[in-house]
Design an enzyme around this catalytic site. Structure first.
Site, short mmCIF file in Angstrom:
data_model
loop_
_atom_site.label_atom_id
_atom_site.label_comp_id
_atom_site.label_asym_id
_atom_site.label_seq_id
_atom_site.Cartn_x
_atom_site.Cartn_y
_atom_site.Cartn_z
N ASP A 30 -2.23 -6.92 1.31
CA ASP A 30 -2.13 -6.05 -0.02
C ASP A 30 -1.30 -6.72 -0.97
O ASP A 30 -0.69 -5.92 -2.07
CB ASP A 30 -1.54 -4.73 0.49
CG ASP A 30 0.06 -5.03 0.82
OD1 ASP A 30 0.19 -5.82 1.59
OD2 ASP A 30 0.92 -3.92 0.61
N ARG A 52 -9.72 -14.71 -4.95
CA ARG A 52 -9.07 -13.74 -3.87
C ARG A 52 -9.84 -12.97 -2.89
O ARG A 52 -9.64 -13.04 -1.78
CB ARG A 52 -8.51 -12.71 -4.90
CG ARG A 52 -7.28 -13.21 -5.86
CD ARG A 52 -6.79 -12.25 -6.51
NE ARG A 52 -7.56 -11.30 -7.43
CZ ARG A 52 -7.73 -11.51 -8.80
NH1 ARG A 52 -7.21 -12.57 -9.45
NH2 ARG A 52 -8.41 -10.74 -9.35
N LYS A 142 0.63 2.55 2.39
CA LYS A 142 1.94 1.78 2.29
C LYS A 142 2.62 1.83 1.09
O LYS A 142 1.96 1.79 -0.07
CB LYS A 142 1.67 0.48 2.70
CG LYS A 142 2.93 -0.48 2.87
CD LYS A 142 2.84 -1.97 2.75
CE LYS A 142 3.29 -2.45 1.28
NZ LYS A 142 3.63 -3.80 1.29
N GLU A 183 8.33 2.14 4.49
CA GLU A 183 8.77 0.98 4.56
C GLU A 183 10.19 0.82 3.80
O GLU A 183 10.00 0.63 2.24
CB GLU A 183 7.85 0.07 4.02
CG GLU A 183 8.50 -1.35 3.74
CD GLU A 183 7.44 -2.39 3.36
OE1 GLU A 183 7.76 -3.63 3.43
OE2 GLU A 183 6.24 -1.85 2.87
N GLU A 185 12.76 -1.38 3.00
CA GLU A 185 13.20 -2.97 3.30
C GLU A 185 14.58 -3.08 2.57
O GLU A 185 14.71 -2.99 1.45
CB GLU A 185 11.96 -3.83 2.59
CG GLU A 185 12.46 -5.16 3.06
CD GLU A 185 11.56 -6.39 2.48
OE1 GLU A 185 11.83 -7.52 2.80
OE2 GLU A 185 10.48 -6.05 1.94
N LYS A 225 7.90 1.03 8.72
CA LYS A 225 7.98 -0.56 8.52
C LYS A 225 9.30 -0.71 8.10
O LYS A 225 9.42 -1.04 7.07
CB LYS A 225 6.62 -0.99 7.67
CG LYS A 225 6.72 -2.22 7.30
CD LYS A 225 5.47 -2.68 6.47
CE LYS A 225 5.28 -4.25 6.27
NZ LYS A 225 4.29 -4.60 5.62
N SER A 295 3.75 -5.71 10.75
CA SER A 295 2.59 -5.59 9.85
C SER A 295 3.10 -6.67 9.03
O SER A 295 3.97 -6.56 8.12
CB SER A 295 3.09 -4.09 9.37
OG SER A 295 2.42 -3.87 7.88
N TYR A 357 6.58 -7.98 -4.11
CA TYR A 357 5.29 -7.86 -3.33
C TYR A 357 4.31 -7.76 -4.55
O TYR A 357 4.26 -6.80 -5.35
CB TYR A 357 5.37 -6.72 -2.39
CG TYR A 357 4.52 -7.04 -1.30
CD1 TYR A 357 3.20 -6.59 -1.18
CD2 TYR A 357 5.05 -7.76 0.02
CE1 TYR A 357 2.41 -7.09 -0.07
CE2 TYR A 357 4.32 -7.90 0.84
CZ TYR A 357 2.96 -7.63 0.96
OH TYR A 357 2.16 -7.83 2.05
#
Length: 357
Positions: A30, A52, A142, A183, A185, A225, A295, A357
């Site tokens: 993603d 891509r 996500k 998630e 992180e 996650k 993941s 990300y």
């Protein structure tokens, strides 16, 4: 407080449980257009839609790889892309018993008055977007919250903002039929030791599950996650067994057994490190009421990308590299990985400071 049981409750529980099937995990494909551009530029490939598409097709059509996956997280562009034969990627995945997912956040913004801490944006029209993604075949989502460790970080403001944001995202997803991957992180940036990371992880996860509970999120229809509990990027490394013990202890103290699965992010570890650490966790002989799986983005794709190099003649070799990592991580979810599937590329660090990300 009681969980919200909407019209999708049974479906959410079924899909979350399937994604958490032992022996399977999630491919995070993603990356935003900007991030995938950095990956492609590292192999001197232009960041255009056809390239891509070619990379994602290489991954999704790798012979023998999809049985090791239960889900793939897609970027919005990829959700609507097709193979060169004209088959939608979503259909290709579903035919192979892989559930399509979708990244729904819009990146991070700085929290004013903090030392560079952030909160995640993307609430505008989130419900409507989830409805569209569900129609397109996505069944999970996500949203990445990012926290950091410092002298006074993560701050209470950062923890609360991100916990409440994750909970709000989660309930909006569930109202619209998508299993939310939660998630939070904690970045590895810094010189802190493993104990400081463990303390921060426990504090953050405790706040996240309190917020999820307050906002009536159906935990049985979610996945977590998290980061693995490791020393900071500028600290001496510790063994996989130490990482496993601190990580599983933090999770046992904070994550309710109602959650069916925990799918770790790789956080810039090398492909081999991420696999070995996951394997060590699954070998630990303590009660683990949830599946511990993966993941991974970089830690599933890095050696594949370098082997491919954007050349058609390398697709077969690149797919073999991808299959090797999928199989290795599948074994790690069962605690049966014995190593040796690394090669030079799989041992290269994938760490990027302040990773976006």
């Amino acid at each position: 407080m009681s969980a919200f049981l909407g019209k999708y409750a049974d479906e959410l529980i079924k899909n979350a449980k399937y994604i958490a099937t032992p022996g399977k995990g999630i491919l995070a494909a993603d990356e935003s257009t900007g991030t995938i551009g950095k990956r492609l530029s590292s192999i001197n490939v232009e960041n255009i839609e056809s390239n891509r598409q070619a990379l994602r097709q290489l991954l999704f059509t790798s012979p023998g790889a999809l049985p090791y996956l239960s889900g793939v997280i897609l970027f919005e562009e990829t959700l609507y892309q097709k193979t060169s034969d004209g088959k939608p990627f979503v259909d290709l995945l579903l035919e192979n018993n892989v559930i399509p997912g979708i990244k729904v956040d819009k990146g991070t913004v700085e929290l004013a008055g903090t030392n560079g801490e952030t909160t995640t944006q993307g609430f505008d029209s989130l419900g409507a977007r989830c409805q569209q993604y569900y129609k397109a075949g996505a069944r999970f989502a996500k949203w990445r919250a990012v926290l950091k460790i410092g002298p006074t970080e993560p701050s209470e403001l950062s923890i609360q903002q991100n916990a409440q944001g994750l909970a709000r995202y989660a309930i909006i997803c569930q109202e619209n039929g998508l299993v939310p991957i939660v998630e939070p992180e904690i970045l590895t940036d810094g010189s802190h030791d493993v104990k400081k990371c463990a303390a921060a992880t426990e504090m953050v996860l405790a706040a996240v599950y309190k917020a999820l509970n307050e906002q009536h999120v159906l935990l049985e229809g979610t996945l977590l996650k998290p980061n693995m509990v490791t020393p900071g990027s500028n600290s001496p490394k510790v063994t996989p067994e130490v990482i496993a013990e601190y990580t599983v202890t933090a999770l046992r103290r904070t994550v309710p057994p109602a959650v069916p699965g925990i799918v770790f992010l790789s956080g810039g570890q090398s492909e081999e490190e991420a696999t070995v650490n996951l394997n060590a966790m699954n070998k630990l002989e303590v009660l683990k009421p949830w599946t511990l799986s993966f993941s991974f983005g970089r830690a599933l794709q890095s050696s594949t990308l370098k082997t491919w190099g954007g050349k058609k003649e390398n697709v077969g070799l690149a797919q073999e590299a991808f299959l090797a990592r999928c199989k290795a991580n599948s074994e790690a979810t069962l605690g049966t990985y014995t190593g040796g599937k690394a090669g030079g590329l799989a041992s290269e660090s994938l760490y990027v400071e302040g990773y976006k990300y």
